[in-house]
Motif scaffolding. Structure first.
Motif, mmCIF file in Angstrom:
data_model
loop_
_atom_site.group_PDB
_atom_site.id
_atom_site.type_symbol
_atom_site.label_atom_id
_atom_site.label_comp_id
_atom_site.label_asym_id
_atom_site.label_seq_id
_atom_site.Cartn_x
_atom_site.Cartn_y
_atom_site.Cartn_z
ATOM 1 N N THR A 27 11.087 -7.332 13.330
ATOM 2 C CA THR A 27 12.092 -6.454 12.737
ATOM 3 C C THR A 27 13.454 -7.128 12.635
ATOM 4 O OG1 THR A 27 12.585 -5.488 14.901
ATOM 5 C CG2 THR A 27 10.966 -4.346 13.530
ATOM 6 N N GLU A 28 13.647 -8.194 13.382
ATOM 7 C CA GLU A 28 14.926 -8.907 13.359
ATOM 8 C C GLU A 28 14.879 -10.028 12.329
ATOM 9 O OE1 GLU A 28 17.650 -8.025 15.080
ATOM 10 O OE2 GLU A 28 16.455 -6.329 15.797
ATOM 11 N N PRO A 29 15.970 -10.174 11.555
ATOM 12 C CA PRO A 29 15.986 -11.221 10.525
ATOM 13 C C PRO A 29 15.680 -12.617 11.050
ATOM 14 C CG PRO A 29 17.831 -9.739 10.221
ATOM 15 C CD PRO A 29 17.185 -9.354 11.519
ATOM 16 N N VAL A 30 16.189 -12.961 12.220
ATOM 17 C CA VAL A 30 15.948 -14.303 12.755
ATOM 18 C C VAL A 30 14.470 -14.509 13.069
ATOM 19 C CG1 VAL A 30 16.452 -13.704 15.173
ATOM 20 C CG2 VAL A 30 16.806 -16.043 14.362
ATOM 21 N N ASP A 31 13.786 -13.486 13.558
ATOM 22 C CA ASP A 31 12.353 -13.604 13.845
ATOM 23 C C ASP A 31 11.549 -13.757 12.556
ATOM 24 O OD1 ASP A 31 12.844 -13.336 16.570
ATOM 25 O OD2 ASP A 31 12.562 -11.159 16.519
ATOM 26 N N ILE A 32 11.924 -12.992 11.548
ATOM 27 C CA ILE A 32 11.228 -13.074 10.257
ATOM 28 C C ILE A 32 11.468 -14.433 9.619
ATOM 29 C CG2 ILE A 32 11.124 -12.118 7.918
ATOM 30 C CD1 ILE A 32 11.759 -9.364 9.203
ATOM 31 N N LEU A 33 12.699 -14.918 9.681
ATOM 32 C CA LEU A 33 13.019 -16.231 9.115
ATOM 33 C C LEU A 33 12.245 -17.334 9.812
ATOM 34 C CD1 LEU A 33 14.677 -17.786 7.066
ATOM 35 C CD2 LEU A 33 16.509 -17.904 8.755
ATOM 36 N N THR A 34 12.107 -17.232 11.119
ATOM 37 C CA THR A 34 11.333 -18.221 11.873
ATOM 38 C C THR A 34 9.874 -18.213 11.436
ATOM 39 O OG1 THR A 34 12.817 -18.001 13.774
ATOM 40 C CG2 THR A 34 10.633 -18.958 14.182
ATOM 41 N N ALA A 35 9.298 -17.023 11.327
ATOM 42 C CA ALA A 35 7.898 -16.908 10.895
ATOM 43 C C ALA A 35 7.712 -17.450 9.482
ATOM 44 C CB ALA A 35 7.435 -15.458 10.975
ATOM 45 N N VAL A 36 8.642 -17.135 8.594
ATOM 46 C CA VAL A 36 8.575 -17.625 7.213
ATOM 47 C C VAL A 36 8.640 -19.153 7.200
ATOM 48 C CG1 VAL A 36 9.858 -17.747 5.033
ATOM 49 C CG2 VAL A 36 9.418 -15.527 6.099
ATOM 50 N N GLU B 220 1.246 -15.830 -1.383
ATOM 51 C CA GLU B 220 0.465 -16.193 -0.204
ATOM 52 C C GLU B 220 1.262 -15.979 1.080
ATOM 53 O OE1 GLU B 220 -0.491 -20.264 -0.820
ATOM 54 O OE2 GLU B 220 -2.363 -19.804 -1.862
ATOM 55 N N LEU B 221 2.575 -16.161 0.996
ATOM 56 C CA LEU B 221 3.439 -16.029 2.159
ATOM 57 C C LEU B 221 3.464 -14.596 2.675
ATOM 58 C CD1 LEU B 221 5.429 -17.436 4.058
ATOM 59 C CD2 LEU B 221 7.219 -16.952 2.399
ATOM 60 N N ILE B 222 3.675 -13.633 1.804
ATOM 61 C CA ILE B 222 3.721 -12.228 2.231
ATOM 62 C C ILE B 222 2.356 -11.767 2.731
ATOM 63 C CG2 ILE B 222 3.355 -11.260 -0.080
ATOM 64 C CD1 ILE B 222 5.545 -9.727 2.655
ATOM 65 N N ILE B 223 1.301 -12.252 2.120
ATOM 66 C CA ILE B 223 -0.049 -11.887 2.570
ATOM 67 C C ILE B 223 -0.288 -12.439 3.973
ATOM 68 C CG2 ILE B 223 -2.514 -12.270 2.164
ATOM 69 C CD1 ILE B 223 -1.786 -12.243 -0.883
ATOM 70 N N ALA B 224 0.080 -13.688 4.195
ATOM 71 C CA ALA B 224 -0.136 -14.314 5.499
ATOM 72 C C ALA B 224 0.706 -13.669 6.588
ATOM 73 C CB ALA B 224 0.164 -15.805 5.417
ATOM 74 N N ILE B 225 1.967 -13.409 6.301
ATOM 75 C CA ILE B 225 2.843 -12.862 7.341
ATOM 76 C C ILE B 225 2.438 -11.440 7.724
ATOM 77 C CG2 ILE B 225 4.715 -11.910 5.935
ATOM 78 C CD1 ILE B 225 6.671 -13.218 7.936
ATOM 79 N N THR B 226 1.984 -10.655 6.760
ATOM 80 C CA THR B 226 1.557 -9.286 7.094
ATOM 81 C C THR B 226 0.174 -9.270 7.731
ATOM 82 O OG1 THR B 226 0.777 -8.922 4.824
ATOM 83 C CG2 THR B 226 3.001 -8.148 5.376
ATOM 84 N N ARG B 227 -0.597 -10.307 7.540
ATOM 85 C CA ARG B 227 -1.894 -10.412 8.206
ATOM 86 C C ARG B 227 -1.696 -10.719 9.690
ATOM 87 N NH1 ARG B 227 -4.978 -14.411 5.199
ATOM 88 N NH2 ARG B 227 -5.287 -12.698 3.757
ATOM 89 N N ILE B 228 -0.642 -11.468 10.007
ATOM 90 C CA ILE B 228 -0.416 -11.923 11.373
ATOM 91 C C ILE B 228 0.523 -10.990 12.154
ATOM 92 C CG2 ILE B 228 0.478 -13.828 12.760
ATOM 93 C CD1 ILE B 228 -0.250 -15.656 10.357
ATOM 94 N N PHE B 229 1.512 -10.415 11.474
ATOM 95 C CA PHE B 229 2.542 -9.606 12.134
ATOM 96 C C PHE B 229 2.690 -8.243 11.461
ATOM 97 C CE2 PHE B 229 4.058 -14.056 12.357
ATOM 98 C CZ PHE B 229 4.116 -14.213 13.725
ATOM 99 N N TYR B 230 3.260 -7.301 12.209
ATOM 100 C CA TYR B 230 3.806 -6.094 11.596
ATOM 101 C C TYR B 230 5.220 -6.465 11.191
ATOM 102 C CZ TYR B 230 0.066 -3.255 13.601
ATOM 103 O OH TYR B 230 -1.146 -2.727 13.921
ATOM 104 N N VAL B 231 5.547 -6.362 9.909
ATOM 105 C CA VAL B 231 6.825 -6.853 9.407
ATOM 106 C C VAL B 231 7.610 -5.712 8.773
ATOM 107 C CG1 VAL B 231 7.923 -8.506 7.840
ATOM 108 C CG2 VAL B 231 5.756 -9.079 8.911
#
Length: 58
Positions: free
Chosen positions: A14-23, A35-46
């Motif tokens: 939920t924090e921008p820094v955490d999302i930026l790190t994951a991206v 592919e990026l949005i699919i992968a990040i939502t497969r791994i995390f709740y975003v």
């Protein structure tokens, strides 16, 4: 980086820094665009609103 993540084990981003790190990590593994949005939502709740803000400014 294809791996099975059980739904109950997903971390919340939920924090921008955490999302930026994951991206950044996913991009280094070759995920881009849709592919990026699919992968990040497969791994995390975003928080998708925050995700969109982070991606727009990055």
């Amino acid at each position: 980086m294809e791996q099975f993540v059980e739904e109950s084990m997903k971390r919340r981003l939920t924090e921008p820094v955490d999302i930026l790190t994951a991206v950044s990590i996913l991009k280094s593994h070759g995920y881009w665009g849709d592919e990026l949005i699919i992968a990040i939502t497969r791994i995390f709740y975003v928080d998708l609103d925050t995700y969109n803000e982070v991606v727009a400014t990055a």
